[in-house]
Design a protein around this motif. Structure first.
Motif, PDB file in Angstrom:
ATOM      1  N   GLY A 165       0.811  -1.221   0.000  1.00 30.10           N
ATOM      2  CA  GLY A 165       0.000   0.000   0.000  1.00 30.10           C
ATOM      3  C   GLY A 165       0.841   1.266   0.000  1.00 30.10           C
ATOM      4  N   VAL A 166       2.149   1.144  -0.220  1.00 29.52           N
ATOM      5  CA  VAL A 166       3.036   2.323  -0.314  1.00 29.52           C
ATOM      6  C   VAL A 166       3.976   2.106  -1.505  1.00 29.52           C
ATOM      7  N   PRO A 167       4.505   3.204  -2.081  1.00 28.45           N
ATOM      8  CA  PRO A 167       5.544   3.018  -3.109  1.00 28.45           C
ATOM      9  C   PRO A 167       6.790   2.429  -2.459  1.00 28.45           C
ATOM     10  N   ILE A 168       7.485   1.553  -3.180  1.00 34.32           N
ATOM     11  CA  ILE A 168       8.661   0.882  -2.609  1.00 34.32           C
ATOM     12  C   ILE A 168       9.940   1.402  -3.277  1.00 34.32           C
ATOM     13  N   ALA A 169      10.785   2.046  -2.468  1.00 28.15           N
ATOM     14  CA  ALA A 169      12.093   2.487  -2.968  1.00 28.15           C
ATOM     15  C   ALA A 169      12.977   1.259  -3.071  1.00 28.15           C
ATOM     16  N   ALA A 170      13.575   1.039  -4.250  1.00 27.52           N
ATOM     17  CA  ALA A 170      14.387  -0.173  -4.390  1.00 27.52           C
ATOM     18  C   ALA A 170      15.525   0.005  -5.381  1.00 27.52           C
ATOM     19  N   PRO A 171      16.747   0.051  -4.878  1.00 20.18           N
ATOM     20  CA  PRO A 171      17.903  -0.084  -5.772  1.00 20.18           C
ATOM     21  C   PRO A 171      18.154  -1.571  -5.999  1.00 20.18           C
ATOM     22  N   SER A 172      19.102  -1.917  -6.829  1.00 21.86           N
ATOM     23  CA  SER A 172      19.432  -3.327  -7.017  1.00 21.86           C
ATOM     24  C   SER A 172      19.923  -3.914  -5.685  1.00 21.86           C
ATOM     25  N   ALA A 173      19.564  -5.195  -5.448  1.00 16.76           N
ATOM     26  CA  ALA A 173      19.800  -5.810  -4.135  1.00 16.76           C
ATOM     27  C   ALA A 173      21.193  -6.433  -4.019  1.00 16.76           C
ATOM     28  N   ASN A 174      22.212  -5.655  -4.358  1.00 24.97           N
ATOM     29  CA  ASN A 174      23.605  -6.101  -4.245  1.00 24.97           C
ATOM     30  C   ASN A 174      24.345  -5.149  -3.319  1.00 24.97           C
ATOM     31  N   LEU A 175      25.511  -5.563  -2.838  1.00 24.65           N
ATOM     32  CA  LEU A 175      26.383  -4.611  -2.150  1.00 24.65           C
ATOM     33  C   LEU A 175      26.850  -3.615  -3.200  1.00 24.65           C
ATOM     34  N   SER A 176      26.982  -2.355  -2.820  1.00 27.94           N
ATOM     35  CA  SER A 176      27.356  -1.301  -3.757  1.00 27.94           C
ATOM     36  C   SER A 176      28.654  -1.662  -4.488  1.00 27.94           C
ATOM     37  N   GLY A 177      28.650  -1.491  -5.816  1.00 29.76           N
ATOM     38  CA  GLY A 177      29.854  -1.785  -6.601  1.00 29.76           C
ATOM     39  C   GLY A 177      29.896  -3.185  -7.184  1.00 29.76           C
ATOM     40  N   ARG A 178      29.121  -4.126  -6.623  1.00 32.87           N
ATOM     41  CA  ARG A 178      29.113  -5.523  -7.097  1.00 32.87           C
ATOM     42  C   ARG A 178      28.124  -5.693  -8.239  1.00 32.87           C
ATOM     43  N   PRO A 179      28.282  -6.779  -9.015  1.00 39.03           N
ATOM     44  CA  PRO A 179      27.304  -7.016 -10.087  1.00 39.03           C
ATOM     45  C   PRO A 179      25.887  -7.134  -9.529  1.00 39.03           C
ATOM     46  N   SER A 180      24.903  -6.608 -10.242  1.00 40.78           N
ATOM     47  CA  SER A 180      23.514  -6.678  -9.776  1.00 40.78           C
ATOM     48  C   SER A 180      23.052  -8.136  -9.722  1.00 40.78           C
ATOM     49  N   PRO A 181      22.108  -8.439  -8.791  1.00 38.86           N
ATOM     50  CA  PRO A 181      21.652  -9.818  -8.612  1.00 38.86           C
ATOM     51  C   PRO A 181      20.532 -10.190  -9.579  1.00 38.86           C
ATOM     52  N   THR A 182      20.658 -11.325 -10.240  1.00 36.36           N
ATOM     53  CA  THR A 182      19.597 -11.792 -11.128  1.00 36.36           C
ATOM     54  C   THR A 182      18.942 -13.060 -10.585  1.00 36.36           C
ATOM     55  N   ARG A 183      19.458 -13.563  -9.443  1.00 36.40           N
ATOM     56  CA  ARG A 183      18.858 -14.723  -8.776  1.00 36.40           C
ATOM     57  C   ARG A 183      18.943 -14.489  -7.273  1.00 36.40           C
ATOM     58  N   ALA A 184      18.051 -15.137  -6.515  1.00 37.89           N
ATOM     59  CA  ALA A 184      18.046 -14.946  -5.053  1.00 37.89           C
ATOM     60  C   ALA A 184      19.387 -15.351  -4.438  1.00 37.89           C
ATOM     61  N   GLU A 185      20.051 -16.353  -5.034  1.00 36.20           N
ATOM     62  CA  GLU A 185      21.361 -16.785  -4.505  1.00 36.20           C
ATOM     63  C   GLU A 185      22.340 -15.611  -4.484  1.00 36.20           C
ATOM     64  N   HIS A 186      22.277 -14.752  -5.522  1.00 35.53           N
ATOM     65  CA  HIS A 186      23.178 -13.590  -5.562  1.00 35.53           C
ATOM     66  C   HIS A 186      22.860 -12.622  -4.423  1.00 35.53           C
ATOM     67  N   VAL A 187      21.557 -12.447  -4.152  1.00 35.95           N
ATOM     68  CA  VAL A 187      21.149 -11.537  -3.071  1.00 35.95           C
ATOM     69  C   VAL A 187      21.631 -12.097  -1.740  1.00 35.95           C
ATOM     70  N   ILE A 188      21.474 -13.419  -1.570  1.00 28.12           N
ATOM     71  CA  ILE A 188      21.892 -14.051  -0.312  1.00 28.12           C
ATOM     72  C   ILE A 188      23.402 -13.855  -0.111  1.00 28.12           C
ATOM     73  N   GLU A 189      24.182 -14.044  -1.182  1.00 24.85           N
ATOM     74  CA  GLU A 189      25.645 -13.833  -1.097  1.00 24.85           C
ATOM     75  C   GLU A 189      25.979 -12.462  -0.504  1.00 24.85           C
TER      76      GLU A 189
END
Ligand code: AMP
Ligand code: MG
Length: 350
Positions: A141-165
């Protein structure tokens, strides 16, 4: 912090209302949820809560002068957040490309916190097409601010495993819905001035934008100029982004020369190669050679790029040599990310 990892099937979101409600509660309560989109995974927090965006910057280690994209679940919501100054232009973009992999920058409304826009008078807004992203935004029910779910500078995540890393223990929840179908971040178009300007290329291509909007300027940072030899460009273009741990070197030039150069490098024990499927037979066979798919398959290049860059981090290597795909259409997005990953270090073997 204990991170809850939840699996949601993107083809059956209606069966996951409990999980989505739990995620929405976290967002409404000021917490962070990493979630899938068609481009890459995003790290979401309530866009109207300044503390939530502070948490996003902290979890990613992102400099707080780099603004966030607000994600919404209807075209009307763009109007709730931004002043639509040129209705005809916005209408054309919405009609052709929204919902989808495009972010539109317009003048922000006064209630948008400065933490989201990093003090800019404009706000970037996107309406994703991914079923889970849409269901989560709607449930929150609110707008969601969302950058890519990686540590800054790392390749962006395309799978949940990358986000978990990158983010396990740093966020409240990670939603796993498999691989992102596009694999590179959204196209960003700035329409707050007279002439629309492409700030980041993505799956809504420059060619598509020009066919709908006519004139579209291109930010000069997108490609930089190619050099004749190993030579970084202007100092401002030098910073690395999307980068694996080992340095990446892009190899361009004549087809045969590229292949003989890469064949030589593939014999070095601590060098890795990123090439096309068709090239593999010509290189020394090893598990240090990865491919972006077939040479002419631009969607495969986009889908695999970040995954392959991350895979190199698991290898015991010093250098990564990569081919540069054709930069037309979706290729512009791939080449833009690849050049940033290599800090604009290009060997021209012409
Ligand atoms: P990411 O969140 O990692 O996909 O990156 C978002 C990108 O959008 C960054 O490169 C930002 O600089 C850009 N961006 C977001 N909001 C604005 C804005 N108001 N003006 C210019 N660029 C923006
Ligand atoms: Mg990013």
């Amino acid at each position: 912090m204990k991170t809850e990892i939840v699996r949601i099937d993107p083809d059956r979101v209606e069966d996951f209302s409990d999980e989505l409600e739990r995620a929405a509660e976290i967002i409404r309560g000021g917490g962070l949820v990493a979630f899938p989109t068609e481009t890459v995974y995003g790290l979401g927090g309530n866009a109207l809560d300044p503390d939530a965006s502070r948490k996003i910057y902290e979890a990613k280690g992102r400099p707080s002068d780099n603004p966030l994209i607000a994600h919404v679940a209807s075209v009307e919501d763009f109007e709730a957040l931004c002043e639509i100054e040129d209705r005809e232009r916005f209408g054309l973009i919405a009609e052709h490309f929204i919902p989808g992999p495009i972010t539109v920058i317009q003048k922000k409304k006064p209630h948008i916190p400065d933490t989201v826009t990093a003090g800019h008078p404009t706000l970037a807004v996107r309406f994703p097409v991914h079923t889970v992203a849409r269901a989560l935004i709607r449930a929150s029910g609110v707008p969601i601010a969302a950058p890519s779910a990686n540590l800054s500078g790392r390749p962006s995540p395309t799978r949940a495993e990358h986000v978990i890393e990158d983010l396990d223990g740093r966020v409240d929840m990670i939603i796993d819905s498999g691989e992102s179908s596009i694999g590179v971040e959204s196209t960003i178009i700035h329409i707050a001035d007279e002439i629309p300007k492409l700030l980041r290329p993505g799956a809504v291509t420059l060619e598509m934008l020009r066919s709908v909007l006519g004139r579209v300027e291109v930010d000069p940072c997108i490609l930089g100029k190619m050099s004749d030899d190993v030579k970084p460009l202007a100092p401002g273009m030098k910073y690395r982004h999307y980068a694996p741990k080992s340095p990446v070197i892009a190899v361009r030039g004549e087809e045969e020369r590229i292949l003989s150069y890469l064949a030589e490098k593939s014999c070095e024990p601590r060098s890795a190669i990123l090439c096309f499927d068709e090239d593999k037979a010509l290189l020394k066979s090893s598990d240090r050679v990865l491919t972006l798919g077939s040479r002419l398959d631009k969607s495969a290049h986009a889908r695999y790029l970040f995954d392959r860059l991350r895979a190199f981090d698991k290898m015991d290597i010093d250098k990564i040599y990569t081919r540069v795909p054709d930069d037309s259409e979706l290729g512009l997005a791939v080449v833009n990310r690849l050049l940033k990953a290599c800090g604009y270090t290009v060997v021209d073997v012409k």
